[in-house]
Scaffold this active site. Structure first.
Site, short mmCIF file in Angstrom:
data_model
loop_
_atom_site.label_atom_id
_atom_site.label_comp_id
_atom_site.label_asym_id
_atom_site.label_seq_id
_atom_site.Cartn_x
_atom_site.Cartn_y
_atom_site.Cartn_z
N TYR A 180 0.89 -51.49 46.59
CA TYR A 180 1.45 -49.89 45.58
C TYR A 180 2.30 -50.10 45.95
O TYR A 180 3.12 -50.61 46.86
CB TYR A 180 0.07 -49.65 46.53
CG TYR A 180 0.43 -48.76 47.92
CD1 TYR A 180 0.09 -50.25 49.13
CD2 TYR A 180 0.50 -47.94 48.51
CE1 TYR A 180 -0.06 -50.11 50.04
CE2 TYR A 180 1.06 -47.66 49.64
CZ TYR A 180 0.81 -48.84 50.82
OH TYR A 180 1.14 -47.96 52.17
N ARG B 207 10.68 -53.05 44.72
CA ARG B 207 10.12 -53.47 45.62
C ARG B 207 8.99 -53.75 45.19
O ARG B 207 8.35 -55.27 45.82
CB ARG B 207 10.07 -52.55 46.73
CG ARG B 207 9.23 -53.18 47.92
CD ARG B 207 9.46 -52.34 49.52
NE ARG B 207 8.33 -50.77 48.94
CZ ARG B 207 8.48 -49.82 50.24
NH1 ARG B 207 8.91 -49.92 51.63
NH2 ARG B 207 7.59 -48.87 49.71
N ARG C 42 -16.93 -61.77 41.03
CA ARG C 42 -15.94 -62.36 42.25
C ARG C 42 -16.35 -63.90 42.54
O ARG C 42 -17.44 -64.33 43.21
CB ARG C 42 -17.48 -61.94 43.24
CG ARG C 42 -16.56 -61.74 44.61
CD ARG C 42 -17.55 -60.65 45.44
NE ARG C 42 -17.19 -60.47 47.04
CZ ARG C 42 -17.06 -61.40 47.76
NH1 ARG C 42 -17.40 -62.67 48.28
NH2 ARG C 42 -16.35 -60.88 49.13
N HIS D 120 -13.37 -66.05 45.36
CA HIS D 120 -11.98 -65.91 46.57
C HIS D 120 -10.53 -65.96 45.46
O HIS D 120 -9.81 -65.70 45.47
CB HIS D 120 -11.96 -66.08 47.80
CG HIS D 120 -13.05 -65.70 48.63
ND1 HIS D 120 -14.53 -65.23 48.56
CD2 HIS D 120 -13.35 -65.17 49.73
CE1 HIS D 120 -14.99 -64.78 49.08
NE2 HIS D 120 -14.28 -64.07 50.23
N LEU E 280 7.45 -53.68 56.47
CA LEU E 280 7.67 -53.61 55.13
C LEU E 280 8.94 -52.35 55.67
O LEU E 280 9.97 -52.28 56.27
CB LEU E 280 7.10 -52.20 54.94
CG LEU E 280 7.12 -51.89 53.54
CD1 LEU E 280 6.67 -53.20 52.39
CD2 LEU E 280 6.60 -50.51 53.38
N1 PDD Z 1 4.03 -46.00 53.22
N2 PDD Z 1 5.94 -49.01 57.10
C1 PDD Z 1 3.85 -49.21 56.11
C2 PDD Z 1 3.49 -49.99 56.98
C3 PDD Z 1 4.55 -48.38 55.11
O1 PDD Z 1 3.13 -48.03 54.99
C4 PDD Z 1 5.34 -47.09 54.29
C5 PDD Z 1 5.00 -46.45 54.15
C6 PDD Z 1 6.81 -47.92 55.24
C7 PDD Z 1 7.87 -47.14 54.59
O2 PDD Z 1 8.34 -46.89 53.69
P1 PDD Z 1 8.82 -46.64 52.24
O3 PDD Z 1 10.70 -45.58 53.21
O4 PDD Z 1 9.15 -47.09 51.36
O5 PDD Z 1 7.89 -45.52 52.60
C8 PDD Z 1 6.88 -48.77 56.30
C9 PDD Z 1 3.85 -45.47 52.59
C10 PDD Z 1 4.65 -44.37 52.45
C11 PDD Z 1 1.95 -44.78 52.98
O6 PDD Z 1 1.31 -45.97 52.51
O7 PDD Z 1 2.24 -44.24 52.08
#
Ligand code: PDD
Length: 285
Positions: A33, A52, A100, A102, A207
């Site tokens: 996502y 990304r 289904r 895996h 991330l």
């Molecule tokens: N979350 N780390 C994690 C685990 C995240 O889920 C997110 C983003 C970030 C920050 O990434 P960015 O700056 O690209 O939003 C870091 C989004 C906003 C969410 O899950 O809603």
């Protein structure tokens, strides 16, 4: 909630928007996502979010469901149809619908795509940034490829719930080495007493946040002292400032960690300045 959603080629009312029970996203969390900020009806840093997305899909060997140009049209159309001026647009791509099993479906099936858009209350977000938020720390218990923006978020859900139950808004994961990795839905930062801005390097342990990337540009352009390295909880507790970054929260000052005040217990000057500064370095489209 999103009034209109894009689901596999159609714009539908939320009450009619549904996915197949055999969708691998539903069955296995087999998908990825993106969350992109919407500001003044435009997408913030769409190009980087799409880069990304492509990386996450490639790592999981899921096909790009349509060209990036077509995807961009869909994202903007969902924002427009929901009349979102300030908020977020959410995009999810899963490996598709199959009986289904895996292992990957063979032959391959088309990926499923869902896009929704929601308003955020800018006034409330600014008020929160003016107060700062509390964070708790929790043991890191996720898999070792959290650099992939996968929809498998159960540890993140549990961490966030724990934070909420303890009167905090975010949980920072701490590895066995005592170092903070990141938050359950945000990246973690501190400003040391001697003014160094510290955030973990973007390896497989976090991330690579888009907000993080853009803020690094801002920090470098301003000539601030920067260290991309892990930091301990003790360092964070002794820091002058702490903050977190994400597409929906931009730069959010952290004023308490595990109940201990950070700095003087109020949002830091640098965190607050960087929140303002962010807009100058982000792209809108
Ligand atoms: N979350 N780390 C994690 C685990 C995240 O889920 C997110 C983003 C970030 C920050 O990434 P960015 O700056 O690209 O939003 C870091 C989004 C906003 C969410 O899950 O809603």
């Amino acid at each position: 909630m999103s009034r209109i959603a894009y689901v596999n080629g159609r714009y539908v009312r939320r009450s009619q928007a549904s996915v197949n029970i055999e969708d691998r996203g539903y069955q296995f969390a087999d998908g990825v996502y993106e969350v992109c900020e919407v500001r003044g009806g435009q997408l913030v840093d769409e190009r980087r979010h799409m880069e990304r997305l492509v990386r996450s899909l490639t790592e999981l060997r899921i096909a790009l469901p349509m060209s990036l140009t077509a995807l961009s049209v869909v994202l903007h159309e969902v924002v427009r149809r929901n009349r979102v001026m300030d908020g977020i647009v959410y995009l999810q791509v899963t490996r598709g619908v199959a009986r289904r099993d895996h292992a990957f479906p063979a032959p391959e099936v088309p990926p499923s795509v869902v896009v929704t858009a929601n308003r955020l209350d800018v006034g409330r977000a600014e008020a929160l940034a003016g107060e700062g938020i509390a964070v708790i720390t929790v043991p890191e218990n996720r898999w070792d490829r959290v650099d992939i923006k996968s929809i498998a978020l159960l540890p993140n859900v549990l961490a966030k719930q724990q934070a909420r139950e303890q009167g905090a808004r975010e949980a920072w994961y701490v590895g066995r080495d005592g170092k903070v990795t990141e938050g359950s839905s945000s990246n973690a930062w501190i400003v040391t007493r001697d003014g160094k801005v510290v955030t973990r390097q973007a390896d497989h342990g976090i991330l690579r946040g888009i907000t993080r990337t853009v803020l690094l540009d801002a920090i470098k352009a301003k000539g601030l002292d920067l260290e991309e390295r892990p930091f301990t909880v003790a360092e964070a507790l002794a820091a002058r400032e702490a903050f977190l970054t994400s597409a929906s929260q931009i730069v959010m000052p952290v004023v308490r960690i595990d109940g201990h005040p950070i700095g003087n217990g109020a949002p830091g000057l640098l965190s607050t300045a960087l929140r303002r500064e962010f807009r100058r370095y982000s792209e809108v489209s």
